[in-house]
Design a protein around this motif. Structure first.
Motif, mmCIF file in Angstrom:
data_model
loop_
_atom_site.group_PDB
_atom_site.id
_atom_site.type_symbol
_atom_site.label_atom_id
_atom_site.label_comp_id
_atom_site.label_asym_id
_atom_site.label_seq_id
_atom_site.Cartn_x
_atom_site.Cartn_y
_atom_site.Cartn_z
ATOM 1 N N VAL A 1 0.916 -1.087 -0.125
ATOM 2 C CA VAL A 1 -0.016 0.021 0.197
ATOM 3 C C VAL A 1 0.790 1.357 -0.153
ATOM 4 N N SER A 2 0.877 2.014 -1.042
ATOM 5 C CA SER A 2 1.551 3.200 -1.198
ATOM 6 C C SER A 2 1.201 4.414 -0.031
ATOM 7 N N GLY A 3 1.908 5.417 0.182
ATOM 8 C CA GLY A 3 1.822 6.254 0.995
ATOM 9 C C GLY A 3 0.869 7.327 0.410
ATOM 10 N N ALA A 4 -0.123 7.491 1.402
ATOM 11 C CA ALA A 4 -1.449 8.405 0.769
ATOM 12 C C ALA A 4 -2.061 8.190 -0.146
ATOM 13 N N GLU A 5 -2.149 6.981 -0.436
ATOM 14 C CA GLU A 5 -2.842 6.401 -1.667
ATOM 15 C C GLU A 5 -3.926 5.174 -0.983
ATOM 16 N N PRO A 6 -5.245 5.928 -0.727
ATOM 17 C CA PRO A 6 -6.098 4.989 -0.054
ATOM 18 C C PRO A 6 -6.541 3.370 -0.967
ATOM 19 N N VAL A 7 -6.622 2.407 -0.042
ATOM 20 C CA VAL A 7 -6.861 1.452 -0.803
ATOM 21 C C VAL A 7 -8.424 0.943 -0.060
ATOM 22 N N PHE A 8 -9.566 1.003 -0.877
ATOM 23 C CA PHE A 8 -10.911 0.544 -0.408
ATOM 24 C C PHE A 8 -11.394 -0.602 -1.164
ATOM 25 N N ILE A 9 -11.729 -1.733 -0.261
ATOM 26 C CA ILE A 9 -12.511 -2.868 -0.658
ATOM 27 C C ILE A 9 -13.778 -2.892 -0.280
ATOM 28 N N PRO A 10 -14.678 -2.472 -1.225
ATOM 29 C CA PRO A 10 -16.296 -2.506 -0.803
ATOM 30 C C PRO A 10 -16.949 -3.686 -0.622
ATOM 31 N N LEU A 11 -17.921 -3.713 0.365
ATOM 32 C CA LEU A 11 -18.685 -4.759 0.492
ATOM 33 C C LEU A 11 -19.611 -4.808 -0.496
ATOM 34 N N GLU A 12 -20.210 -5.818 -1.248
ATOM 35 C CA GLU A 12 -21.179 -6.192 -2.085
ATOM 36 C C GLU A 12 -22.244 -6.972 -1.939
ATOM 37 N N ILE A 13 -22.675 -6.835 -0.755
ATOM 38 C CA ILE A 13 -23.803 -7.687 -0.436
ATOM 39 C C ILE A 13 -24.990 -7.059 -0.817
ATOM 40 N N GLU A 14 -25.788 -7.952 -1.537
ATOM 41 C CA GLU A 14 -27.049 -7.481 -1.869
ATOM 42 C C GLU A 14 -28.077 -7.306 -0.734
ATOM 43 N N GLU A 15 -28.635 -6.206 -0.464
ATOM 44 C CA GLU A 15 -29.694 -6.161 0.817
ATOM 45 C C GLU A 15 -31.060 -7.042 0.329
ATOM 46 N N GLU A 16 -31.275 -7.825 1.584
ATOM 47 C CA GLU A 16 -32.477 -8.519 1.354
ATOM 48 C C GLU A 16 -33.659 -7.437 1.583
ATOM 49 N N ASP A 17 -34.730 -7.992 0.754
ATOM 50 C CA ASP A 17 -36.057 -7.128 0.995
ATOM 51 C C ASP A 17 -36.445 -7.334 2.577
ATOM 52 N N GLU A 18 -36.781 -6.525 3.433
ATOM 53 C CA GLU A 18 -37.436 -6.393 4.643
ATOM 54 C C GLU A 18 -38.867 -6.955 4.593
#
Length: 365
Positions: free
Chosen positions: A348-365
């Motif tokens: 991971v480089s200095g001051a270069e953010p790495v974001f790994i998003p969560l990709e869960i599909e929301e269930e219908d309530e």
């Protein structure tokens, strides 16, 4: 065991994280194995974990994890919680006897929802109501400390080596889609249960390796907005900075990371016009949120994992991916022990953010 102050390890502390982007379960034994490999980066004065997705049966409730020093503190805290929240479950967090972990507090957890009448009377949204309630308890009830208060997540921490902390809380019995871990080597602050990482507010949790030389300036800035830094460690302020920037100011997560790691003015002066304007605005508007010093940080949330390094990359942090999983650790070996053949590995480089998003599909309530 080494005592605090006997030796100083400039690159001490270990951090690690695992995420399954599709929300598939990862057993706690994996993150324990990863952080245990970096045993020598800790000195037994603090270890901890954050886990997301561990309470699906209470996914709409806030899960409050609380340390108590005595019965009176528990009575006072429970009186507050039962008055301000609709508590469905109150129970001790299951633990097992571990020889190296002793003299600890009484550890409880509570699941519940905000009391709507009190919340509406206070004219607060739900998250602000919860955050203020936690701040109230931690600063007004002596001997009670709410150290975790998110939905479908929880922090588990103690004074001890992280692998012992994981055994103490029996984390191999938990499955989560995000894990973070920390092994502590405190250099400027005390080793105590509340000061162990992760630090948490709502869904945000922070594990951190390094020292924040701008702590006083950051603390003065964030306390203008109702936060209280009382945990005797510089890491706490990073958690509140992210909560303020992401929740109150609605900044995108990469922009919030840029606020904390913005370049020096002389570097900004050499940028093209677009980037120069962008960073000039960030440094002008959020001057008190700029973090200085050597650090590597992992931010966990129900949105995903964010990893950042200081501008000069004075603390090591390695990333890797394998299929739907991503890994972070202070050392590459701590990744390879749980993922021997990753698809991709990088620093991971200095001051270069790495974001790994969560990709869960929301269930219908």
């Amino acid at each position: 065991m080494l005592k605090e102050g006997e030796i100083r390890i400039p690159s001490g502390c270990a951090i690690a994280a695992i995420i399954d982007r599709k929300g598939k379960p990862v057993n706690g034994s994996e993150i324990i194995k990863s952080i245990a490999l970096m045993h020598d980066r800790s000195n037994g004065l603090g270890g901890g974990f954050a886990a997301y997705g561990i309470y699906p049966e209470h996914k709409n409730d806030y899960a409050f994890h609380v340390f108590y020093d005595n019965k009176e503190a528990r009575q006072a805290c429970e009186e507050f919680l039962f008055k301000h929240f609709n508590i469905d479950v109150a129970e001790r967090i299951p633990t097992k006897k571990v020889e190296s972990i002793n003299n600890g507090p009484d550890i409880w957890r509570y699941f519940g929802t905000a009391n709507r009448v009190r919340m509406n009377n206070a004219r607060l949204d739900e998250e602000e109501y919860v955050a203020r309630s936690v701040t109230n308890v931690n600063n007004s009830i002596d001997g009670a400390y709410i150290f975790s208060c998110g939905k479908n997540m929880g922090c588990f921490k103690a004074v001890g080596y992280p692998e012992d902390v994981g055994e103490f809380y029996m984390l191999d019995k938990y499955n989560a889609y995000i894990w973070t871990a920390h092994g502590r080597f405190p250099t400027n602050t005390p080793g105590w249960w509340g000061g162990a990482h992760p630090f948490n507010i709502l869904d945000w949790s922070i594990v951190h390796n390094g020292e924040i030389s701008s702590y006083d300036a950051n603390r003065r800035y964030i306390e203008q907005f109702g936060y209280k830094c009382s945990m005797q460690t510089d890491t706490e302020v990073i958690t509140y900075l992210f909560d303020h920037l992401l929740r109150h100011h609605k900044l995108p997560i990469d922009v919030a990371a840029d606020v904390l790691t913005a370049p020096e003015w002389d570097e900004i002066d050499r940028m093209d016009d677009e980037r120069k304007e962008y960073f000039t605005n960030l440094r002008t508007i959020y001057s008190g949120a700029l973090v200085n010093g050597p650090f590597s940080v992992i931010l966990g949330s129900n949105k995903g994992l964010l990893a950042i390094n200081d501008r000069l990359k004075l603390r090591s942090l390695t990333a890797a991916t394998k299929g739907n999983r991503a890994y972070f650790a202070s050392e590459e070996s701590a990744i390879r022990i749980v993922c021997p053949n990753p698809d991709k590995v990088w620093s991971v480089s200095g001051a270069e953010p790495v974001f790994i998003p969560l990709e869960i599909e929301e269930e219908d309530e």
